[in-house]
Write a protein that holds these residues in place. Structure first.
Motif, PDB file in Angstrom:
ATOM      1  N   GLU A  23     -40.026  30.945  29.720  1.00  0.00           N
ATOM      2  CA  GLU A  23     -38.571  30.780  29.737  1.00  0.00           C
ATOM      3  C   GLU A  23     -37.878  32.107  29.437  1.00  0.00           C
ATOM      4  OE1 GLU A  23     -35.637  27.367  28.520  1.00  0.00           O
ATOM      5  OE2 GLU A  23     -36.206  28.446  26.705  1.00  0.00           O
ATOM      6  N   ARG A  24     -38.405  32.850  28.462  1.00  0.00           N
ATOM      7  CA  ARG A  24     -37.839  34.171  28.154  1.00  0.00           C
ATOM      8  C   ARG A  24     -37.970  35.099  29.358  1.00  0.00           C
ATOM      9  NH1 ARG A  24     -40.537  38.440  25.344  1.00  0.00           N
ATOM     10  NH2 ARG A  24     -42.118  36.961  24.627  1.00  0.00           N
ATOM     11  N   ALA A  25     -39.110  35.040  30.038  1.00  0.00           N
ATOM     12  CA  ALA A  25     -39.336  35.893  31.209  1.00  0.00           C
ATOM     13  C   ALA A  25     -38.335  35.590  32.318  1.00  0.00           C
ATOM     14  CB  ALA A  25     -40.763  35.695  31.721  1.00  0.00           C
ATOM     15  N   ILE A  26     -38.066  34.303  32.541  1.00  0.00           N
ATOM     16  CA  ILE A  26     -37.118  33.912  33.591  1.00  0.00           C
ATOM     17  C   ILE A  26     -35.737  34.487  33.295  1.00  0.00           C
ATOM     18  CG2 ILE A  26     -35.900  31.939  34.607  1.00  0.00           C
ATOM     19  CD1 ILE A  26     -38.541  30.353  34.258  1.00  0.00           C
ATOM     20  N   GLY A  27     -35.289  34.363  32.044  1.00  0.00           N
ATOM     21  CA  GLY A  27     -33.984  34.903  31.675  1.00  0.00           C
ATOM     22  C   GLY A  27     -33.910  36.403  31.840  1.00  0.00           C
ATOM     23  N   GLN A  28     -34.963  37.109  31.415  1.00  0.00           N
ATOM     24  CA  GLN A  28     -34.967  38.572  31.537  1.00  0.00           C
ATOM     25  C   GLN A  28     -34.995  39.006  32.997  1.00  0.00           C
ATOM     26  OE1 GLN A  28     -34.492  40.658  28.955  1.00  0.00           O
ATOM     27  NE2 GLN A  28     -34.229  38.756  27.820  1.00  0.00           N
TER      28      GLN A  28
END
Length: 434
Positions: free
Chosen positions: A180-185
Motif C-alpha cells: 500500500e505504501r508503494a502504491i502511494g509513493q
C-alpha cells in the motif's frame, strides 16, 4: 456558491438545473423564489440605508447653514432629524448583517449548475461510458475477493482492527502494508515528475470555514469527524482536496501564475453516514484510508481543458499498473454537490466481477472560489475574477491495493507484484503466505 446576480437574471435556468439534479419542480421553484425574495429584501434594505445616509449628509450641511444664518430653531430640528437617522442606520447595519447571513445560508445549500453536456439522469444507472481501457480476462472459478486474499496471506486483519476501532477499519501487515505504501509513493512520483503537480503535505485538521470553502459544510456535516479545539472544533479532512484548494482562499493570484497544480498523499477520514449496509466487508468503504489527491486552480478559460488533462493523469496510474478500467461521465443525479461535470474512473475487480470507482475528477467552475473568496487578476486589468477549481483522485490508494490484489492474484493464493511497483518493494516479484 452560485452568484446571486446570475440567479436574479436567470431564475428559470436555476430551476431547470435543480430539476436535472433530481429536485422536484415544485421544490426547485420554491427554493429559487425564496432566494429571490431574500435578495430583494436585502437590496431594498440597502437602498433605504443609502437614502438615509445621503439625507444625513445633506442635513448635516443644512445644520451648518442654519447656524450661520442665525436660525437656531431650524438647526435644532435638523439635529433631531440627524439623530433619528443615525439611530436608524445603526439598527439598519445590524439588520443588513442579518439579511446578508440569511441569503448566504440559503445559497450555501444550493448545488452547482451542471454543464449542458452532462447527461441528465437519476442515478448511477444513467451514467455514460466514455472509454474502456484494458482487456478483462475470463474469470476462473478460484478467483477470490481482496479480503479473502489478504486474510489467507495472513497480512490483512479486520478482527483486530475492530477491537481497536470498530467496523470499517483495517490492519495491514508485512508486505501488504509495504505494497500500500508503494502504491502511494508510485502515484506521487508519477504526478510530480511527469504530470507537473507540486507535492504538498497539508494539515489533516481544518477549521469550519475551510470545510465550507470546499462545500463539505454545511450540507455534509454528518459525513465528517470533528475534534474539540480551544473553544471550537477542527474537522478531520475527508480528502486532501479540502486543504489543497483552500491554500488560495482569500487571495488574489496573477493570471500568469495559473494553473496551479498540487498533489498530496494523505489519510482521509469519513463517517460514511449515508452508506449503512454498503460494502461492509473488506476495504472498499472505510472510515480511514489513504488517497493521492490532485487539485488544479485555473483561470476561467482553462478549466474545461484542465479537467480533461487531470482525468488523463489519473487514468495513467491505472495504465502503468496494467489494471483494466473504464471512464464514465456522471449524470446530473449522480454528480457531486459542487461539480459542474465529473468523470468517474472505475477499475475492474475480478473478485466482485464488476467495475468499482477508484477516482472522481470534477470541474467546479467558480463555485468553490466564491465560498473561499479566491480570485485572480488579468494583467493590465484593475478588476478581479474568481478562479476556477478542479479536484480528482489520483487515485484512491486503498482501492488501488484492492485492484492489484484481485487482478494479480494467482491460483496458489500468492499475488504477483506489478512491474512498476517492484522498485518500491525492494525488487520483490510476489507476495506469498507467511
Amino acid at each position: 456558491m452560485l452568484d446571486i446576480k446570475w440567479i436574479r437574471e436567470n431564475p428559470k435556468a436555476l430551476v431547470d438545473a435543480l430539476v436535472k439534479r433530481s429536485w422536484s419542480s415544485d421544490e426547485a421553484q420554491a427554493t429559487v423564489d425564496d432566494l429571490l425574495l431574500k435578495d430583494e429584501q436585502r437590496r431594498a434594505h440597502l437602498g433605504e440605508l443609502q437614502v438615509r445616509q445621503e439625507r444625513r449628509n445633506a442635513a448635516s450641511k443644512e445644520i451648518g447653514n442654519a447656524m450661520r444664518g442665525g436660525d437656531s430653531v431650524l438647526a435644532e430640528q435638523l439635529k433631531l432629524e440627524v439623530a433619528d437617522i443615525k439611530s436608524f442606520i445603526q439598527n439598519g447595519e445590524a439588520r443588513e448583517r442579518e439579511l446578508d447571513k440569511a441569503l448566504e445560508d440559503a445559497l450555501a445549500v444550493i448545488p452547482n449548475v451542471p454543464f449542458d453536456d452532462v447527461p441528465v439522469g437519476a442515478d448511477e444507472n444513467d451514467n455514460v461510458e466514455v472509454r474502456k481501457v484494458g482487456a478483462i480476462k475470463p474469470r476462473p472459478n478460484w478467483v477470490k475477493e481482496h479480503f479473502e486474499i489478504g486474510e489467507a496471506l495472513g497480512l490483512m486483519d479486520f478482527e483486530r482492527a475492530a477491537k481497536l476501532s470498530g467496523s470499517r477499519f483495517t490492519v495491514l501487515k508485512g508486505k501488504l502494508a509495504r505494497l500500500e505504501r508503494a502504491i502511494g509513493q508510485f502515484m506521487l512520483d508519477l504526478h510530480t515528475t511527469e504530470h507537473g503537480y507540486q507535492e504538498v503535505i497539508p494539515p489533516l485538521l481544518v477549521r469550519d470555514e475551510v470545510l465550507f470553502g470546499t462545500n463539505q459544510l454545511p450540507k455534509f456535516e454528518e459525513d465528517l469527524f470533528f475534534v474539540p479545539h480551544g473553544d471550537g472544533r477542527l474537522g478531520l479532512i475527508p480528502t486532501a482536496e479540502v486543504p489543497l484548494t483552500n491554500l488560495v482562499r482569500e487571495e488574489i493570484l496573477a493570471q500568469e501564475k495559473l494553473p496551479l497544480r498540487m498533489t498530496a498523499l494523505t489519510p482521509c477520514f469519513r463517517s460514511e453516514a449515508g452508506s449503512a449496509g454498503r460494502d461492509t466487508r473488506g476495504m472498499l468503504r472505510q472510515h480511514q484510508f489513504y488517497k493521492v489527491e490532485l487539485v488544479s486552480i485555473t483561470d476561467a478559460d482553462s478549466s474545461i481543458a484542465e479537467h480533461e488533462r487531470m482525468t488523463q493523469c489519473a487514468e495513467e496510474v491505472l495504465k502503468r499498473l496494467e489494471l483494466p478500467f473504464r471512464t464514465v461521465t456522471l449524470c446530473t443525479g449522480d454528480m457531486g454537490f459542487g461539480a459542474r461535470k465529473t468523470y468517474d474512473i472505475e477499475v475492474w475487480l475480478p473478485g466482485q466481477n464488476a467495475y468499482r470507482e477508484i477516482s472522481s475528477c470534477s470541474v467546479c467552475g467558480d463555485f468553490q472560489a466564491r465560498r473561499m473568496d479566491a480570485r485572480y487578476r488579468v494583467k493590465d486589468e484593475k478588476s478581479t475574477r474568481f478562479v476556477h477549481t478542479l479536484n480528482g483522485s489520483g487515485t484512491a490508494v486503498g482501492r488501488a491495493l484492492i485492484a492489484v490484489l484481485e487482478n494479480y492474484q494467482n491460483e496458489d493464493g500468492s499475488v504477483t507484484i506489478p512491474e512498476v511497483l517492484r522498485p518500491y518493494m525492494g525488487g520483490a516479484a510476489k507476495i506469498e503466505a507467511n
